[in-house]
Design a protein around this motif. Structure first.
Motif, PDB file in Angstrom:
ATOM      1  N   VAL A  34       0.622  -1.273  -0.185  1.00 35.11           N
ATOM      2  CA  VAL A  34      -0.014  -0.002   0.058  1.00 35.11           C
ATOM      3  C   VAL A  34       0.811   1.446   0.049  1.00 35.11           C
ATOM      4  N   VAL A  35       1.870   1.332   0.953  1.00 31.49           N
ATOM      5  CA  VAL A  35       2.566   2.476   0.923  1.00 31.49           C
ATOM      6  C   VAL A  35       3.982   2.333   0.045  1.00 31.49           C
ATOM      7  N   ASN A  36       4.942   1.719   0.712  1.00 31.02           N
ATOM      8  CA  ASN A  36       6.269   1.217  -0.305  1.00 31.02           C
ATOM      9  C   ASN A  36       7.033   0.261   0.642  1.00 31.02           C
ATOM     10  N   TRP A  39       8.519   1.085   4.198  1.00 34.28           N
ATOM     11  CA  TRP A  39       7.646   1.104   5.310  1.00 34.28           C
ATOM     12  C   TRP A  39       7.457  -0.294   5.545  1.00 34.28           C
ATOM     13  N   GLY A  40       7.133  -1.442   4.337  1.00 33.55           N
ATOM     14  CA  GLY A  40       7.015  -2.645   4.658  1.00 33.55           C
ATOM     15  C   GLY A  40       8.245  -3.390   5.586  1.00 33.55           C
ATOM     16  N   LEU A  41       9.393  -3.068   4.917  1.00 32.22           N
ATOM     17  CA  LEU A  41      10.778  -3.506   5.829  1.00 32.22           C
ATOM     18  C   LEU A  41      10.851  -2.826   7.159  1.00 32.22           C
ATOM     19  N   SER A  42      10.421  -1.516   7.292  1.00 36.30           N
ATOM     20  CA  SER A  42      10.434  -1.052   8.686  1.00 36.30           C
ATOM     21  C   SER A  42       9.289  -1.639   9.633  1.00 36.30           C
ATOM     22  N   ALA A  43       8.326  -1.959   9.140  1.00 36.86           N
ATOM     23  CA  ALA A  43       6.915  -2.589  10.014  1.00 36.86           C
ATOM     24  C   ALA A  43       7.608  -4.065  10.314  1.00 36.86           C
ATOM     25  N   LEU A  44       8.292  -4.774   9.209  1.00 35.08           N
ATOM     26  CA  LEU A  44       8.961  -6.210   9.727  1.00 35.08           C
ATOM     27  C   LEU A  44       9.940  -5.993  10.760  1.00 35.08           C
ATOM     28  N   ILE A  45      10.725  -5.035  10.615  1.00 33.16           N
ATOM     29  CA  ILE A  45      11.912  -5.037  11.657  1.00 33.16           C
ATOM     30  C   ILE A  45      11.223  -4.600  12.902  1.00 33.16           C
ATOM     31  N   GLY A  46      10.336  -3.662  13.028  1.00 39.12           N
ATOM     32  CA  GLY A  46       9.701  -3.293  14.318  1.00 39.12           C
ATOM     33  C   GLY A  46       9.066  -4.462  14.980  1.00 39.12           C
ATOM     34  N   GLY A  47       7.981  -5.154  14.140  1.00 38.17           N
ATOM     35  CA  GLY A  47       7.403  -6.200  14.965  1.00 38.17           C
ATOM     36  C   GLY A  47       8.195  -7.282  15.023  1.00 38.17           C
ATOM     37  N   GLY A  48       9.299  -7.656  14.339  1.00 38.11           N
ATOM     38  CA  GLY A  48      10.524  -8.698  14.549  1.00 38.11           C
ATOM     39  C   GLY A  48      11.272  -8.493  15.741  1.00 38.11           C
ATOM     40  N   ILE A  49      11.541  -7.334  16.215  1.00 38.96           N
ATOM     41  CA  ILE A  49      12.153  -7.004  17.418  1.00 38.96           C
ATOM     42  C   ILE A  49      11.332  -7.436  18.488  1.00 38.96           C
ATOM     43  N   VAL A 101      15.609   3.215   8.498  1.00 40.47           N
ATOM     44  CA  VAL A 101      14.263   2.715   8.810  1.00 40.47           C
ATOM     45  C   VAL A 101      13.181   3.951   8.923  1.00 40.47           C
ATOM     46  N   GLU A 102      11.983   3.745   8.414  1.00 41.38           N
ATOM     47  CA  GLU A 102      10.835   4.587   8.748  1.00 41.38           C
ATOM     48  C   GLU A 102      10.592   4.464  10.166  1.00 41.38           C
ATOM     49  N   LEU A 103      10.539   5.444  10.838  1.00 41.12           N
ATOM     50  CA  LEU A 103      10.125   5.453  12.367  1.00 41.12           C
ATOM     51  C   LEU A 103       8.491   4.911  12.771  1.00 41.12           C
ATOM     52  N   VAL A 104       7.790   5.566  11.829  1.00 38.92           N
ATOM     53  CA  VAL A 104       6.101   5.306  12.265  1.00 38.92           C
ATOM     54  C   VAL A 104       5.779   3.985  12.071  1.00 38.92           C
ATOM     55  N   PRO A 105       6.225   3.302  10.849  1.00 34.81           N
ATOM     56  CA  PRO A 105       5.768   1.605  10.824  1.00 34.81           C
ATOM     57  C   PRO A 105       6.706   0.950  11.938  1.00 34.81           C
ATOM     58  N   LEU A 106       7.819   1.237  12.012  1.00 31.76           N
ATOM     59  CA  LEU A 106       8.727   0.406  13.020  1.00 31.76           C
ATOM     60  C   LEU A 106       8.091   0.476  14.430  1.00 31.76           C
ATOM     61  N   LYS A 107       7.677   1.588  14.707  1.00 30.76           N
ATOM     62  CA  LYS A 107       7.256   1.836  16.093  1.00 30.76           C
ATOM     63  C   LYS A 107       5.634   1.146  16.099  1.00 30.76           C
ATOM     64  N   LEU A 108       4.713   1.605  15.212  1.00 35.24           N
ATOM     65  CA  LEU A 108       3.449   0.887  15.112  1.00 35.24           C
ATOM     66  C   LEU A 108       3.431  -0.592  14.979  1.00 35.24           C
ATOM     67  N   THR A 109       4.314  -1.135  14.266  1.00 30.94           N
ATOM     68  CA  THR A 109       4.099  -2.608  14.436  1.00 30.94           C
ATOM     69  C   THR A 109       4.898  -3.049  15.928  1.00 30.94           C
TER      70      THR A 109
END
Length: 130
Positions: A34-36, A39-49, A101-109
């Motif tokens: 949806v975004v880019n 953002w997907g990679l940052s979301a994966l990293i944040g949730g993966g942490i 990393v994009e901070l918004v998706p990282l922290k959101l996930t």
């Protein structure tokens, strides 16, 4: 006998880790589409942490069981919690310092996985696990 006492907790922890991993993967894929991709990679990293740190905690929390091992259970639980915090700090630091990393998706996930960890066990409380 003693291992049977801890089996429901282990089953719940495995189920929570599987659900968290699935949700993080799904959200990361959705953000990438949806975004880019960043953002997907940052979301994966944040949730993966969170998922990785929580898996380490679950491993240590259910390492021992039984009344005879009460001191070992307590020590293992606190060791797991300390490692969870340490791993979280180290991985967030590495993500901030060495990755773009994009901070918004990282922290959101990360917060999404945390929310799953807080609220989902309530759904399993009076149900048979397994």
């Amino acid at each position: 006998m003693v291992a049977r006492l801890v089996q429901p907790g282990r089953t719940l922890a495995k189920r929570l880790l599987l659900i968290q991993s699935s949700v993080v993967t799904f959200v990361a894929a959705g953000m990438a589409l949806v975004v880019n991709v960043e953002w997907g990679l940052s979301a994966l990293i944040g949730g993966g942490i969170f998922v990785l740190a929580n898996a380490v905690f679950a491993f240590f929390a259910f390492m021992f069981s039984g009344a005879r091992a009460a001191k070992a259970v307590t020590a293992s639980f606190y060791t797991g919690e300390a490692l969870k915090i340490l791993i979280t700090v180290i991985l967030f630091s590495a993500a901030y310092m060495y990755m773009q990393v994009e901070l918004v998706p990282l922290k959101l996930t990360y917060l999404l996985a945390l929310g799953i960890n807080i609220f989902l066990p309530a759904l399993f409380i009076n149900k048979k696990i397994g």
